[in-house]
Write a protein that holds these residues in place. Structure first.
Motif, short mmCIF file in Angstrom:
data_model
loop_
_atom_site.label_atom_id
_atom_site.label_comp_id
_atom_site.label_asym_id
_atom_site.label_seq_id
_atom_site.Cartn_x
_atom_site.Cartn_y
_atom_site.Cartn_z
N SER A 539 0.83 -1.21 0.00
CA SER A 539 0.00 0.00 0.00
C SER A 539 0.87 1.26 0.00
O SER A 539 0.51 2.27 -0.62
N ASP A 542 2.18 1.78 -3.50
CA ASP A 542 1.13 2.34 -4.35
C ASP A 542 1.11 3.87 -4.23
O ASP A 542 0.98 4.58 -5.24
N ARG A 543 1.24 4.37 -2.99
CA ARG A 543 1.23 5.82 -2.79
C ARG A 543 2.46 6.45 -3.46
O ARG A 543 2.38 7.56 -3.98
N TYR A 610 -2.35 2.70 8.62
CA TYR A 610 -2.92 1.68 7.73
C TYR A 610 -4.27 1.23 8.25
O TYR A 610 -4.43 0.93 9.44
N THR A 614 -10.05 -1.59 5.06
CA THR A 614 -10.03 -1.19 3.64
C THR A 614 -8.70 -1.51 2.96
O THR A 614 -8.59 -1.42 1.75
N GLN A 615 -7.69 -1.87 3.77
CA GLN A 615 -6.34 -2.19 3.27
C GLN A 615 -5.75 -1.02 2.47
O GLN A 615 -5.12 -1.20 1.43
N THR A 616 -5.96 0.18 2.99
CA THR A 616 -5.40 1.39 2.39
C THR A 616 -4.54 2.11 3.42
O THR A 616 -4.72 1.94 4.63
N SER A 617 -3.63 2.92 2.91
CA SER A 617 -2.70 3.59 3.82
C SER A 617 -2.73 5.10 3.62
O SER A 617 -3.03 5.61 2.54
#
Length: 654
Positions: A539, A542-543, A610, A614-617
């Motif tokens: 994650s 990805d950012r 984190y 939603t498994q997003t950071s």
């Protein structure tokens, strides 16, 4: 009838017997107590309680042993490498009676260099002439021949010297260079007596030196800094990644981001001239100002920055440094010049600082900052080779009486940011805890006992670069009139204050303007669930890739992909005791992740919030640390921050 009992009386016998029994009981108890004491003394001591640099209700910064077995496996003190074995043919001396510099020629050295022949020789210098802009020099002047005892004109601030044989063609005997801090008499309005004594301030800085590595590599210097009048700020925590944001915060009270919003963009020409830098405030308070760094390529204001358009201080070394780097032979150590001609590069800096201090400190207040990068930036153990030199600088200032007048700040910008030290369990602290020592002269300690008390307390409380900025402003205010203006405090930290006032016991990193990623106050514990740790690192990456798109760099910088996770930790808080097998099921938590990407095996460390559902950071990409060298990975771009993360397509390695 006699009132006393006879020895034969039955009651007398009872009393004697009871006394004897009591004595036996006393001896038995005494014996037991002695036995218990002996057992306690012979029993193993309880495990030593963990030491802390800071242990307050909201901040626990653990003490780090500089000599752990893990470090000692690869720590090896360096040996000083000199730049020449030849003695000085030309040297300088300062005559305090006439307040002038004198050039001397050593005839014995000349004879040695000419193999004791009768050949004649000549010595001449060329003056370093200022350029049209503050950060440059135009050229060297014409040859000016001199003999032993030559008095240097007061307008000359830097020279390159050559001595050659008189024959044709001439043979170079020796080439050298010298800089001078020429004495300037006090202005008439400063000859009046001031009601309040103003302390001078000298800032002596070394790049990339943590308080841990200082203890490890310079124990003699550390011992000197334990002397009377010195205070170590053990809760000093950096506020940014590399040199610029940390030094800029001290000298301006701003971050580059808020400066851009409220004053100017530090990436544009002329901005540094507009910024309300600390030396301007000192100058306005009648201080004489000086500044020097030892490596022009990584100068705080010129590395991927525009530098100054106008001369910023009264005594500014950079034009002379540019002349030295272009006119003398350079020996590299790592990526930086180690020798400038016959001298180690930092000798020019600290000689300049010593001259500046000795010329003026006894008759007027001065502010100066003198900074060295070349020996500590690329090798964390090279400071061990410089220990005697640095100790000599401090002892020279002491013997000259400069410390009687001066508040001295002996400090660094950050610790080591890449390499084997960062891989240790304590690597997070090595990077984020630069050294910070403050010296108060005897008269200051007597005059301001409340400030001394506050500084003693603050030694073990969390503080930041912005507090140092406010402390400098406070020093300036001390020399003013009671109804004088109060100087603006650090813009980026409204809750920061001077270290001469007691900091709050319950201070947090947020209150000191230290972001989560740099904060050393709260403990983390490792987690080992592979799937979980991989998700967090993915994650973050990805950012980072989204960051390249937002910056318009996706055509130059490769998308990053996870190679493997090195370590993942979860933040617990100072009063929480978690164990790896008892981690709570939190929807959202703060993690510290260290991972390697496939592209050029680049290493990164991020602090990320984190969301496990939603498994997003949530992560500020520009606060992610690059923990190995990026020098050869991002040659396609000039953006100072993006260079940390970009792996150029043109620099990709198979």
């Amino acid at each position: 009838m006699e009132s006393r009992l006879r020895a034969t009386h039955p009651l007398y016998k009872v009393i004697v017997f009871c006394g004897f029994l009591g004595f036996l009981v006393f001896l038995t108890q005494l014996n037991n107590e002695i036995s218990d004491l002996e057992l306690k003394e012979s029993a193993p001591l309880p495990k030593e309680i963990q030491k802390y640099y800071v242990k307050t209700s909201k901040c626990h910064i653990p003490y780090v042993d500089p000599f752990t077995p893990e470090v000692m496996e690869f720590y090896s003190p360096e040996t000083l490498v000199t730049c020449t074995n030849d003695s000085d043919l030309v040297f300088t001396e300062y005559n305090p009676k006439i307040q002038r510099y004198i050039l001397r020629i050593d005839e014995e050295v000349a004879m040695d260099l000419m193999n004791n022949t009768d050949v004649e020789y000549n010595c001449f210098y060329r003056e370093v002439e200022y350029g049209s802009e503050a950060d440059t020099f135009d050229k060297l002047g014409s040859n000016k021949y001199f003999s032993d005892g030559y008095v240097v004109p007061t307008h000359v601030e830097g020279i390159v010297v050559e001595c050659r044989t008189a024959d044709e063609p001439s043979i170079l005997l020796q080439k050298d260079a010298f800089t001078f801090v020429q004495y300037e008499p006090l202005p008439k309005d400063m000859k009046k007596k001031h009601g309040v004594r103003k302390p001078s301030v000298i800032m002596y800085g070394i790049d990339s030196l943590s308080r841990i590595n200082l203890r490890r590599t310079m124990p003699k210097v550390f011992k000197f800094l334990q002397g009377e009048g010195w205070f170590e700020m053990q809760g000093y925590n950096k506020v940014g990644d590399n040199s610029f944001p940390n030094i800029f915060a001290i000298l301006s009270g701003y971050s580059a981001e808020t400066a851009k919003e409220h004053i100017c963009d530090t990436d544009t020409e002329g901005c540094f001239d507009k910024m309300p830098m600390i030396w301007k405030y000192f100058k306005n308070a009648s201080y004489l100002t000086g500044y020097a760094e030892d490596e022009s390529g990584s100068n705080h204001f010129s590395y991927l920055k525009p530098g100054f358009q106008k001369k910023p201080m009264d005594f500014y070394f950079r034009p002379f440094l540019r002349a030295l780097e272009s006119k003398l032979d350079i020996t590299q150590y790592g990526y930086m010049p180690y020798c400038l001609g016959r001298r180690i590069a930092n000798r020019y800096i600290y000689d300049y600082g010593r001259m500046f201090t000795e010329r003026f400190v006894h008759e007027r207040p001065i502010w100066g900052m003198f900074w060295s990068s070349h020996f500590s930036h690329d090798d964390p153990f090279m400071p061990s080779a410089m220990q005697e030199k640095i100790l000599g600088d401090l002892l020279d200032l002491k013997s000259a009486g400069a410390l009687e007048e001066t508040i001295m700040i002996f400090f660094a910008d950050h610790g080591v940011r890449w390499g084997r030290l960062t891989w240790l369990k304590e690597g997070f602290l090595e990077e984020r805890l630069p050294m910070m020592f403050i010296y108060l002269p005897p008269w200051f300690r007597v005059t301001y006992p409340s400030f001394v008390r506050a500084l003693k307390i603050n030694q073990h409380r969390l503080c930041s670069n912005f507090d140092i900025h406010n402390t400098l402003k406070h020093i300036i205010e001390m020399g003013g009139t009671p109804d004088g203006p109060v100087l603006p405090k650090a813009f980026d930290c409204p809750t920061c204050q001077s270290l001469f006032h007691v900091l709050p016991e319950d201070r947090t990193c947020a209150q000191a303007a230290i972001d989560d990623h740099w904060c050393t106050c709260e403990p983390y514990i490792p987690i080992s669930d592979q799937a979980w740790t991989d998700q967090i690192s993915h994650s973050v990456i990805d950012r980072m890739n989204e960051y390249f798109v937002a910056k318009g760099l996706s055509a130059l910088c490769s998308n990053l992909t996870l190679y493997y996770v090195i370590k993942t930790e979860i933040r617990t808080g100072v009063d929480v005791k978690w164990h790896d097998d008892q981690l709570p099921e939190l929807e959202k938590a703060v993690y510290r992740v260290k991972f390697k990407v496939k592209q050029n095996s680049a290493d990164f460390q991020a602090t990320v919030t984190y969301n496990n559902v939603t498994q997003t950071s949530e992560v500020n990409v520009e606060q992610i640390s690059r923990t190995n060298s990026y020098r050869e990975d991002s040659t396609c771009i000039e953006d100072k921050l993006a260079k940390l993360y970009c792996i150029c397509f043109s620099d990709l390695k198979s």
